[in-house]
Design an enzyme around this catalytic site. Structure first.
Site, PDB file in Angstrom:
ATOM      1  N   SER A 196       0.796  -1.226   0.000  1.00  0.00           N
ATOM      2  CA  SER A 196       0.000   0.000   0.000  1.00  0.00           C
ATOM      3  C   SER A 196       0.829   1.276   0.000  1.00  0.00           C
ATOM      4  CB  SER A 196      -0.962  -0.009   1.189  1.00  0.00           C
ATOM      5  OG  SER A 196      -0.267  -0.301   2.385  1.00  0.00           O
ATOM      6  N   HIS A 224      -5.439  -3.433  -2.188  1.00  0.00           N
ATOM      7  CA  HIS A 224      -5.154  -2.431  -3.226  1.00  0.00           C
ATOM      8  C   HIS A 224      -5.153  -3.034  -4.628  1.00  0.00           C
ATOM      9  CE1 HIS A 224      -4.448   1.422  -1.325  1.00  0.00           C
ATOM     10  NE2 HIS A 224      -3.913   0.777  -0.306  1.00  0.00           N
ATOM     11  N   LYS A 255     -12.019   0.447  -0.997  1.00  0.00           N
ATOM     12  CA  LYS A 255     -11.142   1.212  -1.892  1.00  0.00           C
ATOM     13  C   LYS A 255     -11.794   1.289  -3.274  1.00  0.00           C
ATOM     14  CE  LYS A 255      -7.228   0.708   1.069  1.00  0.00           C
ATOM     15  NZ  LYS A 255      -6.459  -0.306   1.764  1.00  0.00           N
TER      16      LYS A 255
HETATM   17  C1  LIG Z   1      -6.521  -0.560   3.247  1.00  0.00           C
HETATM   18  C2  LIG Z   1      -5.944  -1.888   3.484  1.00  0.00           C
HETATM   19  C3  LIG Z   1      -6.582  -2.792   4.336  1.00  0.00           C
HETATM   20  C4  LIG Z   1      -7.782  -2.407   5.145  1.00  0.00           C
HETATM   21  O1  LIG Z   1      -8.931  -2.277   4.373  1.00  0.00           O
HETATM   22  P1  LIG Z   1     -10.168  -1.433   4.946  1.00  0.00           P
HETATM   23  O2  LIG Z   1     -11.316  -1.968   4.189  1.00  0.00           O
HETATM   24  O3  LIG Z   1      -9.874   0.000   4.702  1.00  0.00           O
HETATM   25  O4  LIG Z   1     -10.257  -1.746   6.413  1.00  0.00           O
HETATM   26  C5  LIG Z   1      -6.045  -4.055   4.468  1.00  0.00           C
HETATM   27  N1  LIG Z   1      -4.925  -4.415   3.802  1.00  0.00           N
HETATM   28  C6  LIG Z   1      -4.283  -3.557   2.978  1.00  0.00           C
HETATM   29  C7  LIG Z   1      -3.059  -4.009   2.245  1.00  0.00           C
HETATM   30  C8  LIG Z   1      -4.771  -2.265   2.803  1.00  0.00           C
HETATM   31  O5  LIG Z   1      -4.120  -1.414   2.010  1.00  0.00           O
END
Ligand SMILES: *Cc1c(COP(=O)(O)O)cnc(C)c1O
Length: 413
Positions: A196, A224, A255
């Site tokens: 990320s 992501h 996301k």
């Molecule tokens: C954003 C993210 C999460 C968490 O996801 P949410 O739905 O925002 O809680 C988990 N793993 C990775 C690699 C992320 O970038």
């Protein structure tokens, strides 16, 4: 005055000595220039929107495909509220499983080409709840050093023994597997599909080979990569053709999918087990129907409008090429090279990074500074993310502001 009147609120509460260590730490952050204030979005999440009263080009969101504010997701949410109300009323296992929750799980499982799916309240709870429930104290977790915080927390909660391998270093992961070869217990190999903070892609296929050879469970966190990589945005596992070699596929609905939630895909038994044992599933209330309905609409869009993903990649290539030509370090020197729309501008120093981010906001670009402990000390950066919805004119204007501001501040020659 009624008897329910509360004591009036005062402007400043007295300092209580038992909380003084928090204030001291905040003061230390202020001294380092890494303390921040939350920036407040005053309209919808979009390529151009208002933060803190200023209209800016937004390079900071994870709204890859512009779905946060898509009319069809809005309509689906409103229709679900009209029909089913605003809350589910209970955790999934007691009385809070609505028809829409089941429909969404079935839709995701079909989309991913797996037997079954369970949806959690967030990607964070999906990771933490899954890792902590499928392993115990006699087991081993082999985890990439740059894996997401929710994986790290899940690993700690599981009480399994945690072996951290160097970033994307499959050979190092194998060494660690060899070291524990004569010990009992299950092994879990886990990687982010897309990292990320740097935007590089995990070595999913090579880790699958390793997991097969050492009899390890294979898990990929595709937060992501969902909606970004693979056919119609099916993720990194699909991108590598490893659907049936990854036992546990995690994705997020927060996301590219544009709403909120996380999910786990895998075998029917994995999902049934999580229904019985994953603590966020058992002990925290399920999504409101509007969220499930929006997500169902989002998967329809992924299936039917692949051009959004093409636009995302076209915009990404253009944006990264222009930044490189301007002389920015966007990864690939002292940090991994981005292979996705996540575009770090590496500056190194935390204070300078935060100053640059603030100056950018004043000039009309929202790009968040990311500093220790989210990234390693000395690797502070501005993280930009392209979306399918940025126009070329908006991108060019953002590039101009990024460049002129960096030059003015002596960050770029
Ligand atoms: C954003 C993210 C999460 C968490 O996801 P949410 O739905 O925002 O809680 C988990 N793993 C990775 C690699 C992320 O970038």
């Amino acid at each position: 005055m009624t008897s329910t009147a509360a004591t009036p609120l005062e402007d400043s509460s007295p300092q209580r000595p038992q909380m003084a260590h928090l204030t001291a730490q905040l003061d230390a952050m202020r001294a380092q220039g890494t303390h921040f204030k939350l920036r407040v979005l005053e309209d919808a999440q979009a390529p151009v929107c208002r933060y803190d009263g200023r209209e800016v080009i937004n390079l900071a969101s994870n709204n890859y495909l512009g779905l946060c504010n898509h009319p069809r997701l809005r309509e689906a949410a409103i229709a679900a509220i009209a029909k089913f109300g605003v809350g589910s009323g209970a955790v999934r296992t007691i009385a809070g499983t609505m028809r829409l929750h089941m429909e969404l799980e079935e839709k995701i499982a079909r989309f991913k080409g797996v037997e079954a799916c369970v949806v959690f309240q967030s990607g964070f709870t999906a990771n933490a709840g899954t890792v902590s429930s499928i392993l115990g104290k006699d087991d081993f977790i082999l985890s990439d050093e740059l894996n997401h915080a929710s994986i790290i927390d899940g690993a700690r909660l599981s009480r399994a023994k945690i072996k951290v391998f160097r970033h994307k270093d499959v050979g190092h992961c194998e060494e660690l597997l060899k070291e524990i070869a004569d010990q009992p217990g299950h092994r879990l190999v886990i990687t982010d599909g897309v990292f990320s903070m740097d935007g590089d892609i995990g070595p999913v296929k090579d880790l699958c080979d390793l997991a097969d050879r050492y009899g390890a469970i294979m898990m990929v966190d595709d937060a992501h990569a969902s909606g970004v990589l693979g056919r119609h945005g099916r993720g990194s596992v699909d991108h590598f053709g490893c659907t049936h070699r990854v036992d546990v596929q995690v994705g997020t609905l927060s996301k590219a999918i544009g709403a909120l939630g996380g999910y786990v895909c895998g075998s029917r038994d994995l999902i049934d087990y999580l229904y019985h044992r994953a603590r966020p599933f058992l002990f925290s209330t399920s999504h409101p129907p509007s969220v499930a309905a929006s997500c169902i609409a989002a998967f329809d869009i992924l299936e039917n409008e692949p051009e959004r993903i093409e636009r995302l990649w076209t915009n990404t290539r253009y944006f990264q090429e222009q930044l490189r030509q301007a002389g920015f370090d966007i990864g690939g020197r002292s940090t991994p090279r981005s292979e996705t729309p996540i575009t770090p501008i590496i500056l190194g120093d935390g204070r300078k990074t935060m100053e640059y981010s603030r100056a950018l906001l004043e000039q009309g670009v929202m790009a968040t500074g990311i500093v220790f402990p989210t990234v390693p000390e000395g690797k502070a950066r501005i993280r930009c993310i392209m979306t399918s919805e940025h126009t070329r004119a908006q991108t060019d204007q953002a590039l101009e502001i990024l460049t002129s501001t960096a030059k003015r501040m002596g960050l770029l020659s």
